[in-house]
Design an enzyme around this catalytic site. Structure first.
Site, mmCIF file in Angstrom:
data_model
loop_
_atom_site.group_PDB
_atom_site.id
_atom_site.type_symbol
_atom_site.label_atom_id
_atom_site.label_comp_id
_atom_site.label_asym_id
_atom_site.label_seq_id
_atom_site.Cartn_x
_atom_site.Cartn_y
_atom_site.Cartn_z
ATOM 1 N N ASP A 148 61.491 -79.959 96.146
ATOM 2 C CA ASP A 148 62.038 -78.669 96.214
ATOM 3 C C ASP A 148 61.006 -77.676 95.805
ATOM 4 O O ASP A 148 60.017 -78.094 95.081
ATOM 5 C CB ASP A 148 63.404 -78.871 95.387
ATOM 6 C CG ASP A 148 64.154 -77.423 95.561
ATOM 7 O OD1 ASP A 148 64.401 -77.074 96.588
ATOM 8 O OD2 ASP A 148 64.226 -76.866 94.299
ATOM 9 N N SER A 149 61.543 -76.329 95.774
ATOM 10 C CA SER A 149 60.709 -75.082 95.399
ATOM 11 C C SER A 149 60.744 -75.398 93.981
ATOM 12 O O SER A 149 59.987 -74.603 93.290
ATOM 13 C CB SER A 149 61.382 -74.011 96.203
ATOM 14 O OG SER A 149 62.696 -73.759 95.647
ATOM 15 N N CYS A 193 64.911 -79.096 99.669
ATOM 16 C CA CYS A 193 65.258 -77.506 99.529
ATOM 17 C C CYS A 193 65.561 -77.271 100.944
ATOM 18 O O CYS A 193 64.761 -77.589 101.967
ATOM 19 C CB CYS A 193 63.698 -77.216 99.433
ATOM 20 S SG CYS A 193 63.729 -75.375 99.518
ATOM 21 N N GLU A 246 70.475 -70.148 88.197
ATOM 22 C CA GLU A 246 69.497 -70.443 87.323
ATOM 23 C C GLU A 246 69.826 -69.789 85.715
ATOM 24 O O GLU A 246 69.285 -70.113 84.811
ATOM 25 C CB GLU A 246 68.017 -69.915 87.614
ATOM 26 C CG GLU A 246 67.590 -70.523 88.895
ATOM 27 C CD GLU A 246 66.280 -70.931 89.371
ATOM 28 O OE1 GLU A 246 65.357 -70.406 88.416
ATOM 29 O OE2 GLU A 246 65.748 -71.463 90.422
ATOM 30 N N CYS A 265 72.011 -74.116 100.302
ATOM 31 C CA CYS A 265 71.067 -73.936 99.468
ATOM 32 C C CYS A 265 71.221 -74.852 98.307
ATOM 33 O O CYS A 265 72.480 -74.860 97.973
ATOM 34 C CB CYS A 265 71.104 -72.285 99.035
ATOM 35 S SG CYS A 265 69.964 -71.926 97.530
ATOM 36 N N HIS A 284 71.048 -74.232 95.146
ATOM 37 C CA HIS A 284 71.616 -73.649 94.028
ATOM 38 C C HIS A 284 73.108 -73.347 94.074
ATOM 39 O O HIS A 284 73.913 -73.219 93.308
ATOM 40 C CB HIS A 284 70.953 -72.328 93.599
ATOM 41 C CG HIS A 284 69.564 -72.506 93.273
ATOM 42 N ND1 HIS A 284 68.537 -72.984 93.941
ATOM 43 C CD2 HIS A 284 68.985 -72.039 91.918
ATOM 44 C CE1 HIS A 284 67.523 -72.998 93.243
ATOM 45 N NE2 HIS A 284 67.766 -72.356 91.974
HETATM 46 N N1 DGL Z 1 65.616 -74.491 96.965
HETATM 47 C C1 DGL Z 1 66.004 -73.307 97.717
HETATM 48 C C2 DGL Z 1 66.617 -73.630 99.120
HETATM 49 O O1 DGL Z 1 67.557 -74.665 98.774
HETATM 50 C C3 DGL Z 1 66.515 -72.130 97.023
HETATM 51 C C4 DGL Z 1 65.412 -71.658 95.974
HETATM 52 C C5 DGL Z 1 64.425 -70.859 96.519
HETATM 53 O O2 DGL Z 1 64.621 -69.992 97.147
HETATM 54 O O3 DGL Z 1 63.312 -71.271 96.250
HETATM 55 O O4 DGL Z 1 66.834 -72.919 99.792
#
Ligand code: DGL
Length: 272
Positions: free
Chosen positions: A14-15, A77, A157, A191, A193
């Site tokens: 993931d990011s 992600c 976050e 997403c 989050h």
């Molecule tokens: N993990 C990203 C997503 O699910 C969200 C956070 C980011 O923008 O890096 O799209």
């Protein structure tokens, strides 16, 4: 073409920390599996970057996990799944690669009666139209309303996931979509989050709207790919933690997403 082993851990990237919601779901369906989780915290967020950059970063994340012997790759992600899934499959034809978009789309089509489905995601995911395409591949008559809800990422976050601020932001984003006649009957949290804000989102939605979270459906898709849970009953698998920046922040913020305490000392810092 590299041949990949049928043993070895499952790689998840993931990011940053958001993908830990997907890892959590994976561990709950397959507790005996070993995992390597990589958070590309040095280059987070992916959601505001171009698709070309996200695809490049994703290929590097995949290489780092493949070098460490993973046998299956989960793109936790949404933004990376939207921008890079095809490139990842092309570069690693013998490696099973599972993203979060297809399972989420499948769950949304199954949940919706009216087949008018709303998708909320990052700017990048929304702009690429990946959910819309995945949903309409399953049902060409489905209608998809998409909206970027970038502020939700920061709120999650920051840990401001419930209460008046979270609900105000949720209302501001969602009311224009759900207050109109013929509004969607299903909302996809597109997403990593957004599941953290599920209570605030639920509080501002009409009661009949179904919420789809792709973490659980992705875990089910991985289990299917594996042919069922592996390992002896009662045996807990291990997780190796990798981050490209800020082990302390990764552990602190990540603990909330994972639902258990992560220690900074267990997080290896790597360069991609
Ligand atoms: N993990 C990203 C997503 O699910 C969200 C956070 C980011 O923008 O890096 O799209």
């Amino acid at each position: 073409m590299t041949r990949h082993s049928s043993i070895g851990p499952i790689g998840v990237f993931d990011s940053g920390v958001g993908g830990l919601t997907v890892l959590r779901a994976l561990r709950s369906v397959s507790p005996a599996e070993n995992f390597i989780y990589l958070g590309d915290t040095a280059r987070l967020p992916y959601g505001t970057k171009s698709a070309a950059s996200v695809a490049r970063y994703s290929l590097q994340c995949a290489d780092a996990l493949i070098q460490r012997g993973v046998r299956l790759l989960v793109v936790a992600c949404n933004t990376a799944s939207a921008a890079a899934l095809d490139a990842l499959r092309l570069h690693h034809p013998s490696m099973p690669v599972i993203g979060v978009i297809e399972p989420g789309a499948r769950a949304a089509v199954a949940a919706s009666v009216s087949q008018h489905i709303a998708v909320i995601a990052t700017e990048g995911t929304t702009a690429g139209g990946a959910y819309q395409m995945a949903i309409q591949r399953l049902n060409p008559c489905a209608r998809v309303t998409s909206l970027a809800c970038s502020l939700f990422v920061s709120l999650a976050e920051e840990g401001w996931t419930e209460g008046p601020i979270a609900e105000l932001v949720a209302r501001r984003y969602l009311e224009p979509i759900f207050a109109q006649a013929g509004a969607p009957d299903t909302l996809v949290l597109g997403c990593t989050h957004f599941p953290a804000l599920a209570a605030a989102i639920r509080a501002v939605l009409p009661r009949q709207v179904a919420i789809v979270d792709s973490a659980a459906t992705t875990a089910a898709a991985v289990l299917e790919e594996l042919g069922g849970a592996a390992g002896a009953a009662g045996v807990s698998g291990k997780v190796r933690w990798l981050a490209t920046d800020g082990a302390a922040r990764f552990a602190r913020v990540g603990s909330a997403f994972l639902g258990e305490t992560l220690r900074a000392e267990s997080v290896e810092s790597i360069d991609l």
